[in-house]
Write an enzyme that holds these catalytic residues in place. Structure first.
Site, PDB file in Angstrom:
ATOM      1  N   CYS A   1       0.854  -1.190   0.000  1.00 19.23           N
ATOM      2  CA  CYS A   1       0.000   0.000   0.000  1.00 19.23           C
ATOM      3  C   CYS A   1       0.884   1.232   0.000  1.00 19.23           C
ATOM      4  O   CYS A   1       1.940   1.237   0.632  1.00 19.23           O
ATOM      5  CB  CYS A   1      -0.847   0.045   1.267  1.00 19.23           C
ATOM      6  SG  CYS A   1      -2.088  -1.216   1.286  1.00 19.23           S
TER       7      CYS A   1
ATOM      8  N   GLU B   1       1.338  -3.901  -5.610  1.00 21.90           N
ATOM      9  CA  GLU B   1       0.261  -4.875  -5.435  1.00 21.90           C
ATOM     10  C   GLU B   1      -1.017  -4.375  -6.095  1.00 21.90           C
ATOM     11  O   GLU B   1      -1.300  -3.177  -6.060  1.00 21.90           O
ATOM     12  CB  GLU B   1       0.039  -5.080  -3.922  1.00 21.90           C
ATOM     13  CG  GLU B   1      -0.827  -6.246  -3.576  1.00 21.90           C
ATOM     14  CD  GLU B   1      -0.973  -6.418  -2.061  1.00 21.90           C
ATOM     15  OE1 GLU B   1       0.045  -6.545  -1.351  1.00 21.90           O
ATOM     16  OE2 GLU B   1      -2.131  -6.419  -1.593  1.00 21.90           O
TER      17      GLU B   1
HETATM   18  N1  ACO Z   1      -5.678  14.508 -10.006  1.00 23.87           N
HETATM   19  C1  ACO Z   1      -4.940  14.381 -11.152  1.00 23.87           C
HETATM   20  N2  ACO Z   1      -3.681  13.878 -11.155  1.00 23.87           N
HETATM   21  C2  ACO Z   1      -3.168  13.492  -9.970  1.00 23.87           C
HETATM   22  C3  ACO Z   1      -3.871  13.601  -8.753  1.00 23.87           C
HETATM   23  C4  ACO Z   1      -5.185  14.136  -8.805  1.00 23.87           C
HETATM   24  N3  ACO Z   1      -5.907  14.277  -7.683  1.00 23.87           N
HETATM   25  N4  ACO Z   1      -3.099  13.151  -7.746  1.00 23.87           N
HETATM   26  C5  ACO Z   1      -1.932  12.766  -8.312  1.00 23.87           C
HETATM   27  N5  ACO Z   1      -1.984  12.979  -9.649  1.00 23.87           N
HETATM   28  C6  ACO Z   1      -0.927  12.717 -10.631  1.00 23.87           C
HETATM   29  C7  ACO Z   1       0.041  13.879 -10.642  1.00 23.87           C
HETATM   30  O1  ACO Z   1      -0.348  14.846 -11.563  1.00 23.87           O
HETATM   31  C8  ACO Z   1       1.339  13.212 -11.003  1.00 23.87           C
HETATM   32  O2  ACO Z   1       1.441  13.001 -12.387  1.00 23.87           O
HETATM   33  P1  ACO Z   1       2.313  13.996 -13.316  1.00 23.87           P
HETATM   34  O3  ACO Z   1       3.612  14.201 -12.625  1.00 23.87           O
HETATM   35  O4  ACO Z   1       2.425  13.220 -14.573  1.00 23.87           O
HETATM   36  O5  ACO Z   1       1.514  15.229 -13.416  1.00 23.87           O
HETATM   37  C9  ACO Z   1       1.208  11.831 -10.399  1.00 23.87           C
HETATM   38  O6  ACO Z   1      -0.180  11.599 -10.213  1.00 23.87           O
HETATM   39  C10 ACO Z   1       1.951  11.712  -9.099  1.00 23.87           C
HETATM   40  O7  ACO Z   1       1.778  12.872  -8.350  1.00 23.87           O
HETATM   41  P2  ACO Z   1       2.527  13.066  -6.963  1.00 23.87           P
HETATM   42  O8  ACO Z   1       2.338  14.467  -6.517  1.00 23.87           O
HETATM   43  O9  ACO Z   1       3.921  12.552  -7.070  1.00 23.87           O
HETATM   44  O10 ACO Z   1       1.711  12.038  -6.062  1.00 23.87           O
HETATM   45  P3  ACO Z   1       0.957  12.286  -4.692  1.00 23.87           P
HETATM   46  O11 ACO Z   1       1.907  12.756  -3.646  1.00 23.87           O
HETATM   47  O12 ACO Z   1      -0.255  13.079  -4.900  1.00 23.87           O
HETATM   48  O13 ACO Z   1       0.608  10.771  -4.313  1.00 23.87           O
HETATM   49  C11 ACO Z   1      -0.806   8.899  -4.297  1.00 23.87           C
HETATM   50  C12 ACO Z   1      -0.031   9.880  -5.172  1.00 23.87           C
HETATM   51  C13 ACO Z   1       0.144   8.195  -3.323  1.00 23.87           C
HETATM   52  C14 ACO Z   1      -1.453   7.823  -5.175  1.00 23.87           C
HETATM   53  C15 ACO Z   1      -1.877   9.719  -3.523  1.00 23.87           C
HETATM   54  O14 ACO Z   1      -2.819  10.208  -4.433  1.00 23.87           O
HETATM   55  C16 ACO Z   1      -2.593   8.957  -2.444  1.00 23.87           C
HETATM   56  O15 ACO Z   1      -2.062   8.763  -1.361  1.00 23.87           O
HETATM   57  N6  ACO Z   1      -3.852   8.552  -2.710  1.00 23.87           N
HETATM   58  C17 ACO Z   1      -4.677   7.866  -1.743  1.00 23.87           C
HETATM   59  C18 ACO Z   1      -4.186   6.470  -1.507  1.00 23.87           C
HETATM   60  C19 ACO Z   1      -4.022   5.702  -2.791  1.00 23.87           C
HETATM   61  O16 ACO Z   1      -4.882   5.702  -3.655  1.00 23.87           O
HETATM   62  N7  ACO Z   1      -2.882   5.001  -2.898  1.00 23.87           N
HETATM   63  C20 ACO Z   1      -2.549   4.155  -4.025  1.00 23.87           C
HETATM   64  C21 ACO Z   1      -3.260   2.876  -3.880  1.00 23.87           C
HETATM   65  S1  ACO Z   1      -2.610   1.619  -4.926  1.00 23.87           S
HETATM   66  C22 ACO Z   1      -1.478   0.806  -3.930  1.00 23.87           C
HETATM   67  O17 ACO Z   1      -1.478   1.052  -2.756  1.00 23.87           O
HETATM   68  C23 ACO Z   1      -0.497  -0.141  -4.522  1.00 23.87           C
END
Ligand code: ACO
Ligand code: ZN
Length: 468
Positions: free
Chosen positions: A323, A357
């Protein structure tokens, strides 16, 4: 303007909200959007607060993190679809399988304020109604154009697997929602200087539910019912960083490695906190088989948690992340990619390829796709020709070795980027100016990077140990 209603033809004019029941679908004004836009929503639950009714609604076609309590003023009762009389659901809501691109609130709020769940749509923040509509239309277009697109993740959703009885242990696994876990049960959390609105249900003990806010120690992650209780805790709590070993430090960014067996309470509290923002996984309490990598930012008050990922000590499926989460106030600033980069750096140290995962969430998929694309393009662009007039050559396996990205993810990334062409009997990768320029620009915004020289870590061979 109304969002088009699909596949249902049993709509009824309903003059009074009193006939509304759980399972009804109707247009609802989404909080935080301009009031002319209504999104089709399903009523999940109805409750009465001081004589007036409140409705917990799920916006059909949007991610569950946008579900909310609304009052009757938000309901458009001119076109209501009642649930089928045979008791079956006319919705996809009770068992949402799709990974949806949703619309609604803006990104993580400023420090000290309440942050709204953010939603992805083609890289732009959705802050108003027209953007929500645009997102819905875009989504439909994508579906028509590309077939499965994001929704191909459907197949990753496994069968219902709620924690069995009192054991409630193990990792986080896919599950079908039931009525309780479908609804957010915590209104607000306070974590250090941040107040954060949860996105999803998390199995905090009953006494923590129905409070206006729960107060969490940002260092040991213990939770308390009131600020006063937390202050009492803080007076005794000596931690100013996560437990475990600090295995990486560069500038203000550190990573701590925490063993889910040695620091069980911390690991369980971290899982509980993470569940508030992770929908598609069920929380278990047996953290023994996992390591947790917590990323912090340092200031004079201590090492503040920004995000984390968990990782199985041994994975038969080559998973290098179970996760992953960036705390909402820190999202969309590049920390997610930093966490992902770190996870692959660990895999490089292990001499393995790895993959996250499944299932991935909508935001997880966006982040990974973006990371994979940038990492692979970085390699392709930096390649030198082997001889005069020769084109540079690289195999898929070499890309895997250099990046630790698993082969199937490398291939899907090259395909998604539309880089693979079949030419004169062989596969070639063609990079045009446009892609190179947009890549260059994207890399310029990745200011903070993992520096492998700052990682002090030797992988353990967990298989050799009798028990973790
Ligand atoms: N809307 C559009 N694009 C988004 C968004 C959003 N809300 N959030 C992230 N992105 C895109 C960014 O634009 C970036 O892409 P780019 O560089 O090509 O523009 C990319 O995703 C990564 O952005 P970061 O700023 O590095 O990521 P962030 O710190 O926001 O973390 C994460 C991403 C971990 C998925 C976060 O959204 C999160 O914690 N979400 C909730 C939990 C979750 O869904 N975790 C993943 C589950 S899958 C697993 O656990 C294996
Ligand atoms: Zn504490």
């Amino acid at each position: 303007m109304k969002v088009e209603m699909e596949e249902i033809d049993d709509s009824t004019i309903c003059d009074s909200v009193s006939s509304l029941v759980e399972g009804c679908r109707l247009p609802v004004h989404m909080t935080g959007t301009s009031d002319w836009l209504s999104a089709l929503a399903e009523i999940i639950s109805i409750k009465e607060v001081q004589g007036s009714k409140c409705y917990y609604v799920h916006y059909v076609d949007f991610n569950k993190r946008l579900d909310e309590w609304v009052t009757e003023e938000s309901l458009d009762t001119r076109k209501v679809h009642f649930p089928r009389r045979d008791g079956g659901s006319n919705t996809g809501v009770s068992t949402p399988k799709k990974v949806h691109i949703g619309g609604g609130g803006g990104g993580g709020g400023p420090v000290g304020s309440v942050s709204r769940p953010s939603s992805p749509v083609a890289g732009s923040e959705l802050v108003n109604g027209s953007a929500v509509l645009a997102a819905a239309l875009q989504k439909r277009m994508n579906r028509k154009r590309k077939g499965p697109s994001l929704e191909s993740e459907d197949s990753q959703d496994g069968p219902a697997q709620l924690p069995p009885g009192p054991r409630q242990s193990g990792s986080m696994v896919s599950h079908h929602d039931d009525i309780v876990t479908r609804m957010k049960n915590i209104d607000l959390i306070e974590l250090g200087k941040h107040r954060i609105k949860p996105w999803y249900f998390a199995p905090y003990p009953q006494e923590m539910v129905n409070l206006s806010c729960i107060y969490i120690c940002e260092f040991c992650l213990k939770y308390r019912k009131s600020r006063k209780c937390l202050e009492r805790h803080l007076a005794k709590c000596n931690l100013r960083h996560p437990p475990g070993n600090e295995i990486y430090r560069k500038d203000t960014v550190s990573f701590f490695e925490i063993d889910g067996r040695k620091n069980k309470v911390y690991a369980q509290n971290l899982c509980l906190l993470a569940k508030l923002f992770l929908d598609h996984k069920t929380l278990y309490y047996d953290t023994d088989p996992f390591l947790f990598y917590v990323m912090t930012i340092f200031d004079s008050r201590g090492f503040h948690i920004v995000g984390y990922f968990s990782k199985e000590k041994e994975s038969t499926e080559d998973y290098n992340v179970a996760c992953i989460l960036t705390m909402p106030p820190y999202q969309r600033k590049g920390y997610g990619k930093l966490l992902i980069e770190f996870s692959y750096e660990l895999s490089k140290f292990e001499g393995k390829t790895g993959s996250p995962e499944k299932p991935l969430s909508d935001l997880g998929l966006l982040s990974y796709r973006s990371y994979w694309a940038q990492t692979i393009l970085e390699i392709l662009i930096s390649m030198k020709p082997v001889g005069d007039n020769e084109k540079p050559q690289i195999t898929i396996n070499e890309i895997c070795e250099l990046t630790s990205i698993k082969k199937e993810d490398v291939i899907s990334t090259l395909q998604n980027l539309n880089l693979i062409n079949y030419y004169k009997g062989q596969y070639i990768i063609t990079l045009n100016q446009e892609i190179m320029q947009s890549h260059k620009k994207a890399m310029e915004s990745r200011l903070v990077r993992i520096d492998p020289k700052c990682l002090h870590w030797t992988p353990k061979d967990w298989g050799k140990r009798a028990k973790w």
